[in-house]
Write an enzyme that holds these catalytic residues in place. Structure first.
Site, PDB file in Angstrom:
ATOM      1  N   PRO A   1       0.734  -1.242   0.060  1.00 55.06           N
ATOM      2  CA  PRO A   1      -0.247  -0.109  -0.067  1.00 55.06           C
ATOM      3  C   PRO A   1       0.697   1.282   0.072  1.00 55.06           C
ATOM      4  CG  PRO A   1       0.104  -1.040   2.303  1.00 55.06           C
ATOM      5  CD  PRO A   1       0.713  -2.070   1.131  1.00 55.06           C
TER       6      PRO A   1
ATOM      7  N   GLY B   1       0.010   5.332   0.014  1.00 58.29           N
ATOM      8  CA  GLY B   1      -0.868   6.559   0.215  1.00 58.29           C
ATOM      9  C   GLY B   1      -0.813   7.591  -0.856  1.00 58.29           C
TER      10      GLY B   1
ATOM     11  N   SER C   1      -4.001   0.989  -0.268  1.00 54.82           N
ATOM     12  CA  SER C   1      -4.086   1.901   0.996  1.00 54.82           C
ATOM     13  C   SER C   1      -5.254   2.514   1.229  1.00 54.82           C
ATOM     14  CB  SER C   1      -3.027   2.984   0.850  1.00 54.82           C
ATOM     15  OG  SER C   1      -3.139   3.836   1.815  1.00 54.82           O
TER      16      SER C   1
ATOM     17  N   LYS D   1       0.688  -5.713   9.335  1.00 54.81           N
ATOM     18  CA  LYS D   1       2.005  -5.197   8.639  1.00 54.81           C
ATOM     19  C   LYS D   1       2.926  -4.350   9.656  1.00 54.81           C
ATOM     20  CE  LYS D   1       3.057  -2.318   4.434  1.00 54.81           C
ATOM     21  NZ  LYS D   1       3.401  -0.752   4.986  1.00 54.81           N
TER      22      LYS D   1
ATOM     23  N   HIS E   1       8.111   0.038   7.467  1.00 59.73           N
ATOM     24  CA  HIS E   1       7.427   1.054   6.553  1.00 59.73           C
ATOM     25  C   HIS E   1       8.556   1.941   5.594  1.00 59.73           C
ATOM     26  CE1 HIS E   1       3.381   2.849   6.810  1.00 59.73           C
ATOM     27  NE2 HIS E   1       3.819   3.867   5.930  1.00 59.73           N
TER      28      HIS E   1
ATOM     29  N   GLY F   1      13.106  -2.183   1.772  1.00 61.71           N
ATOM     30  CA  GLY F   1      14.363  -2.431   1.059  1.00 61.71           C
ATOM     31  C   GLY F   1      14.687  -3.171  -0.145  1.00 61.71           C
TER      32      GLY F   1
END
Ligand SMILES: Cc1cc2nc3c(=O)[nH]c(=O)nc-3n(C[C@H](O)[C@H](O)[C@H](O)COP(=O)(O)O)c2cc1C
Length: 378
Positions: free
Chosen positions: A81, A83, A110, A253, A277, A310
Site C-alpha cells: 500500500p 498512500g 491503501s 503489517k 514502513h 528495502g
C-alpha cells in the site's frame, strides 16, 4: 526481454523518475524519516545476505510461483500500500492494479489511496488486498471493512507501525501539505514537468477519496481530519474486533516486536508483513531483514511470513525467501517505475522482477522459488 532495456533495473528507473517528475512528488516517495539512516540500513542488510551457488544441475526451467492463503501467484513479489499514489504519476494506482491482475501478483490498496476502493476491486478482483489504517471511530472502521468485504477484497492488511504521523524533512522543505496548495515551488515544479502537470490536470488533483465521506462537514480542515483519522496506536482489543468482522486472511503489517506477533497469533491473525514502513517512521528501527533473522520458530511455524522495506531486485526477493519470507513487497520500486515511465512503468517493474528472480534461481541452482531455503545461505 519483456521490458525496455534502456532501464534494466529499479535503480535505473529511480534515476529517470527523478528527472521526469516534480521534486515534491519524487521526494514524497523516495524520502524517509529524520536522517534517512533506517532506509539505508534496509538496503545494506540485503547486501549482507550471501548465497552459495550450486552447479551440475539442469536449470533450463525454474518456477517462480508462490502460494499465499490458498492462491497461487505467478511471482513472489507484490505491490504494497502506498498512500497518495496518484501523486507520483496520474492514474498510477489503477495502472498498477491493472498490471497486477494481468500478471497475477497481489496489489494492496491503501486506506489513503487516491482511487476508490470499489473501482480497484472491480479491476483487480483476483489479486486485490485492502490495507487498513484503523480509524479512531469504530463506526467508520466497521463501514470501511464492510465496503472492502462487499467489493471483494481477498485479504485485509492492518498497518501497525504508524502510531503517530511522521516528520519527514524533505516533505516539509518542499511545502507538501494538506490540502494540496500551490506554493511557488509546487507551481514552478509543475511548470517544468508539463507531462506530469497535464496528466494531473486531466486526472484531477489526488485526493483521499476513500475516507473523505467520513469528514465532519466543511468546518473540519483536511489536514486535521487526516491526522486525526487513525488510532494513535492500534490496540489488541481493536484487533480482536477486526478479526470478528473480517473472515478472510488477516495480515499485520509492520510487526517487529516478537511479543506483538505472538499476541496477534493468539487472536487469530494469519500472517505478517515484516516491515519498518520503508524507513519512513522510526530511523532507529531494525531493518526488516534483521527482524526476519531474529524471528522465532514459533511465529514462523504458525503464520505466513512476508517482508518489505528495502527490496529493489529480484535477487533480494530470493534472499528474503532464503531467510524465511515466503513473499516480498516493494513500495518504492513500483513507484519509481511509474515516475520513470508512466503507466508502462507498472509492467516494466513486474518484468524486471520476473527476469531477476528467474535468473537468480537458475544461477544458484534452485528449481522452484518455493524450494529456496536457508541451506543456500553462506
Ligand atoms: C510514499 C509512500 C507511501 C506509503 N503509504 C503507505 C500507506 O498508505 N499504508 C501502508 O501501510 N504503508 C505505506 N507505505 C509503506 C509501504 O507499504 C511499504 O511498507 C514500504 O514502501 C516498503 O519499503 P520500500 O519502499 O523500501 O520497498 C508507504 C511507503 C511510501 C514510500
Amino acid at each position: 526481454m519483456k521490458y525496455d532495456t534502456r532501464y534494466p533495473s529499479v535503480a535505473d528507473l529511480k534515476l529517470r523518475a527523478r528527472k521526469r517528475i516534480p521534486n515534491f512528488a519524487y521526494d514524497y516517495v523516495d524520502g524517509a524519516i529524520d536522517e534517512e539512516i533506517g532506509k539505508k540500513r534496509n538496503r545494506d542488510a540485503f547486501h549482507e545476505i550471501v548465497m552459495t551457488p550450486r552447479y551440475l544441475i539442469d536449470v533450463t526451467s525454474v518456477s517462480t510461483e508462490s502460494e499465499l492463503f490458498g492462491r497461487k501467484y505467478s511471482l513472489p513479489i507484490g505491490v504494497p500500500p502506498i498512500g497518495l499514489g496518484n501523486m507520483m504519476w496520474p492514474g498510477a494506482e489503477m495502472a498498477l492494479a491493472t498490471a497486477a491482475q494481468k500478471s497475477n501478483i497481489p496489489y494492496i490498496l491503501s486506506t489513503f489511496s487516491t482511487t476508490l476502493l470499489e473501482e480497484i476491486a472491480d479491476t483487480a478482483k483476483d489479486v486485490c488486498w485492502f490495507q487498513l489504517y484503523v480509524p479512531k471511530k469504530q463506526s467508520v472502521m466497521k463501514e470501511i471493512i464492510d465496503r472492502a468485504k462487499k467489493s471483494g477484497f481477498n485479504a485485509l492488511v492492518v498497518t501497525l507501525d504508524i502510531p503517530v504521523g511522521a516528520k519527514r524533512n524533505r516533505e516539509l522543505k518542499n511545502g507538501l501539505k494538506l490540502p494540496f496548495s500551490f506554493t511557488p515551488n509546487i507551481i514552478w515544479q509543475s511548470m517544468i514537468h508539463p507531462r506530469w502537470a497535464m496528466g494531473t490536470l486531466m486526472h484531477g488533483a489526488p485526493d483521499f477519496v476513500n475516507v473523505l465521506p467520513y469528514k465532519e462537514g466543511p468546518n473540519q480542515g483536511l489536514a486535521e481530519f487526516i491526522s486525526d483519522f487513525a488510532m494513535a496506536g492500534v490496540t489488541l482489543e481493536r484487533l480482536k474486533e477486526i478479526r470478528k468482522l473480517w473472515d478472510g486472511p488477516l495480515i499485520l503489517k509492520g510487526t517487529q516486536y516478537e511479543k506483538n506477533a505472538l499476541d496477534a497469533i493468539n487472536l487469530g491473525v494469519d500472517g505478517f508483513i515484516v516491515s519498518n514502513h520503508g524507513g519512513r517512521q522510526l530511523d532507529a528501527a531494525p531493518s526488516s531483514v534483521q527482524t526476519l533473522r531474529e524471528m522465532s520458530e514459533q511465529v514462523r511455524k504458525t503464520a505466513t511470513i512476508m517482508l518489505d522495506s528495502g527490496i529493489r531486485t529480484g535477487m533480494d526477493v530470493v534472499r528474503a525467501k532464503a531467510l524465511g519470507a515466503d513473499f516480498s513487497f516493494s513500495g518504492r520500486s513500483f513507484y519509481y517505475g511509474m515516475g520513470a515511465m508512466g503507466k508502462e512503468g507498472a509492467n516494466q517493474v513486474i518484468e524486471i522482477f520476473r527476469d531477476e528472480i528467474t535468473r537468480t534461481l537458475q544461477q544458484v541452482g534452485c528449481h522452484a522459488f518455493e524450494q529456496m531455503d536457508s541451506s543456500w545461505l553462506s
